[in-house]
Design an enzyme around this catalytic site. Sequence first.
Site, mmCIF file in Angstrom:
data_model
loop_
_atom_site.group_PDB
_atom_site.id
_atom_site.type_symbol
_atom_site.label_atom_id
_atom_site.label_comp_id
_atom_site.label_asym_id
_atom_site.label_seq_id
_atom_site.Cartn_x
_atom_site.Cartn_y
_atom_site.Cartn_z
ATOM 1 C CG HIS A 59 -1.672 -1.386 1.299
ATOM 2 N ND1 HIS A 59 -2.679 -1.801 0.472
ATOM 3 C CD2 HIS A 59 -1.414 -2.428 2.145
ATOM 4 C CE1 HIS A 59 -3.042 -3.037 0.811
ATOM 5 N NE2 HIS A 59 -2.284 -3.437 1.807
ATOM 6 C CD GLU A 76 -1.884 -3.575 5.185
ATOM 7 O OE1 GLU A 76 -3.081 -3.271 4.938
ATOM 8 O OE2 GLU A 76 -1.293 -4.518 4.632
ATOM 9 C CG HIS A 124 0.692 -6.738 2.499
ATOM 10 N ND1 HIS A 124 -0.178 -5.826 1.940
ATOM 11 C CD2 HIS A 124 1.556 -7.103 1.518
ATOM 12 C CE1 HIS A 124 0.150 -5.641 0.667
ATOM 13 N NE2 HIS A 124 1.198 -6.402 0.384
ATOM 14 C CD GLU A 158 -1.694 -9.879 4.709
ATOM 15 O OE1 GLU A 158 -1.623 -8.975 5.555
ATOM 16 O OE2 GLU A 158 -2.233 -9.733 3.589
HETATM 17 ZN ZN ZN Z 1 -2.064 -5.269 2.802
#
Ligand code: ZN
Length: 342
Positions: free
Chosen positions: A130, A167, A224, A306
């Site tokens: 992102h 995030e 992430h 993640e």
């Molecule tokens: Zn993400």
Amino acid sequence: MRYDNSPPSPESGSSISPDRPWYTRRSTLAVAAAVLAPTCLAGWVLTQALAGPAAGDPQTRAAPQPASHTAPGGADGKAGATPSAPTAPASPTASGSPLPSGPPLASGSPGAPAAPDPLAGRTVVIDPGHNTGNFKHSREINRQVDIGTNRKECDTTGTTTNSGYMEAEFTMDVSRRLRTVLEARGVKVLFTHEAGPERPWGPCIDERARIGNEVKADAVVSVHADGVSEGSRGYHVILPAAVRGGSADTSKIVGPSRTLGERIAGNFARTTGTGPANYLGSGTGLVVRDDLGGLNLSTRPKVFIECGNMRDAKDAALLTSPEWRQKAAQGIADGIVGFLGG
Ligand code: ZN
């Protein structure tokens, strides 16, 4: 994280998403899980043998909420069944002692030639997931791009903790720490973006993949954190499924990407002391996905990690801790270095 492009809300799981089908296709998922489970478990056992046991709760249960990273499709039981050898030589090295160039030493002592450093000249691309600017650029990031097998949004906002830690802030911080660790080992590190003035949003997922391809990266890691329901905890590494379509063809990277992912998962568990996700992956910390453009379009060994669930209070306490983020970066780095043979 979740791939809608509106700021997520704590109760948002049920309303959001193109990703919904991932969890609602229960019959497909069940078949895929049945096929995957032995392979993943074997991989996990292997990883644990290499990196030590993970702390935390390996318990698995059904996911009450949609998962992250968009998408229909979900796990692909055909993929990643056969881990292949890493692309780098596995020999240990006498690091930091390159052979002198020039004339032989005057002493006449033959000396033992130093082993080549397996990390020298290797390139790792880090993709901070992102961009903090994405929230202000909905139009740009909602543009559809071709991921070979499908079309998807250029990029997404990512999630936040309940207290508003983004995030995208997390991914950039961990990525920078990761770069520092890798560069100290002599690895060349490139980012897909720095979220600076030249990059107010994105880059798009197809460009993120292309950056690793064009520099012929030896490994690519997209960082992430997830955004699912309270009580869902732990990390997971996402591996590319075997896909082919348009400009996507992952046949050559499925094997080495699994090896990379297993290395990272095991080392991440060891350095952070956290357990694999309790809401997907059957306790292995590994998930195969066929719907992520960043993986489908990669021609280099690549995984997503993640690191935890930003929407869970206990995980959020870890993710917002600089000390924990350093451990996370160290674990990812150790996994990459192990994959490269260092
Ligand atoms: Zn993400």
